[in-house]
Write a protein that holds these residues in place. Sequence first.
Motif, PDB file in Angstrom:
ATOM      1  N   GLN A   1     -23.754 -71.823 -58.857  1.00 18.74           N
ATOM      2  CA  GLN A   1     -22.996 -70.999 -57.917  1.00 18.74           C
ATOM      3  C   GLN A   1     -21.705 -70.576 -58.601  1.00 18.74           C
ATOM      4  N   SER A   2     -21.316 -69.361 -58.358  1.00 21.80           N
ATOM      5  CA  SER A   2     -20.045 -68.888 -58.906  1.00 21.80           C
ATOM      6  C   SER A   2     -19.410 -67.920 -57.930  1.00 21.80           C
ATOM      7  N   PRO A   3     -18.075 -67.873 -57.937  1.00 18.93           N
ATOM      8  CA  PRO A   3     -17.196 -68.784 -58.667  1.00 18.93           C
ATOM      9  C   PRO A   3     -17.080 -70.130 -57.956  1.00 18.93           C
ATOM     10  N   LYS A   4     -16.404 -71.085 -58.576  1.00 21.59           N
ATOM     11  CA  LYS A   4     -16.205 -72.375 -57.945  1.00 21.59           C
ATOM     12  C   LYS A   4     -15.140 -72.277 -56.858  1.00 21.59           C
ATOM     13  N   TYR A   5     -14.091 -71.513 -57.143  1.00 16.03           N
ATOM     14  CA  TYR A   5     -13.024 -71.262 -56.178  1.00 16.03           C
ATOM     15  C   TYR A   5     -12.851 -69.758 -56.028  1.00 16.03           C
ATOM     16  N   LEU A   6     -12.629 -69.319 -54.816  1.00 22.39           N
ATOM     17  CA  LEU A   6     -12.484 -67.892 -54.558  1.00 22.39           C
ATOM     18  C   LEU A   6     -11.415 -67.702 -53.505  1.00 22.39           C
TER      19      LEU A   6
ATOM     20  N   THR B   1     -19.144 -73.154 -53.596  1.00 26.03           N
ATOM     21  CA  THR B   1     -17.996 -72.261 -53.784  1.00 26.03           C
ATOM     22  C   THR B   1     -17.024 -72.521 -52.646  1.00 26.03           C
TER      23      THR B   1
ATOM     24  N   LEU C   1     -20.650 -64.180 -53.005  1.00 31.99           N
ATOM     25  CA  LEU C   1     -20.829 -65.448 -53.672  1.00 31.99           C
ATOM     26  C   LEU C   1     -22.192 -65.447 -54.346  1.00 31.99           C
TER      27      LEU C   1
END
Lengths: 114, 111
Positions: free
Chosen positions: A6-11, A109, A21
């Motif tokens: 999954q990306s990004p980890k932080y949004l 995410t 996501l």
Amino acid sequence: DGGITQSPKYLFRKEGQNVTLSCEQNLNHDAMYWYRQDPGQGLRLIYYSQIVNDFQKGDIAEGYSVSREKKESFPLTVTSAQKNPTAFYLCASTLGAGVGNEQFFGPGTRLTVL
Amino acid sequence: GQSLEQPSEVTAVEGAIVQINCTYQTSGFYGLSWYQQHDGGAPTFLSYNALDGLEETGRFSSFLSRSDSYGYLLLQELQMKDSASYFCAVRAAGAGTALIFGKGTTLSVSS
């Protein structure tokens, strides 16, 4: 190694913006799912897809959209219509329709609306 | 509707045994699953019970009683690394193989 990414980890998102996501799996799994987790809460189902080019709404689909154009990919778009999008989003997949099939989860995410 | 109830928190010491209970209401029961989630991480599958009785996997065991709509996860010889949240789950009615999760039980293991 097989797995789900999954990306990004932080949004971080500003109010009124749509964000997408990413969820990719190389496990050759047919079914994929999106869950939302709020602090101290269980996982709630947003959307699921049992097969390519088909997906269904879960319990909390309002304000979200998905696509399943490829077996490996199941992106989730959080739209501006989602009133409280700050949460931890988890993507999962399952090999087939057999009952009890283990769900494999991606790392998640964490979305924050500023 | 569908719902699962489990205690919100459980505390124990290293080496002890702890039982996490789960009661459920669902239509079309297909079995009870258990998942573990460490803080900030992804849930990982622990066990699945489709039939009544006890399933044992190492230090972890899971039990199901379909007539009572009840199950539990038993953790033996607790270790600090067992500190995590534990979720019971059932198949979501009319949603293919998607799951409905309980709100989770936070287990804290102290030395």
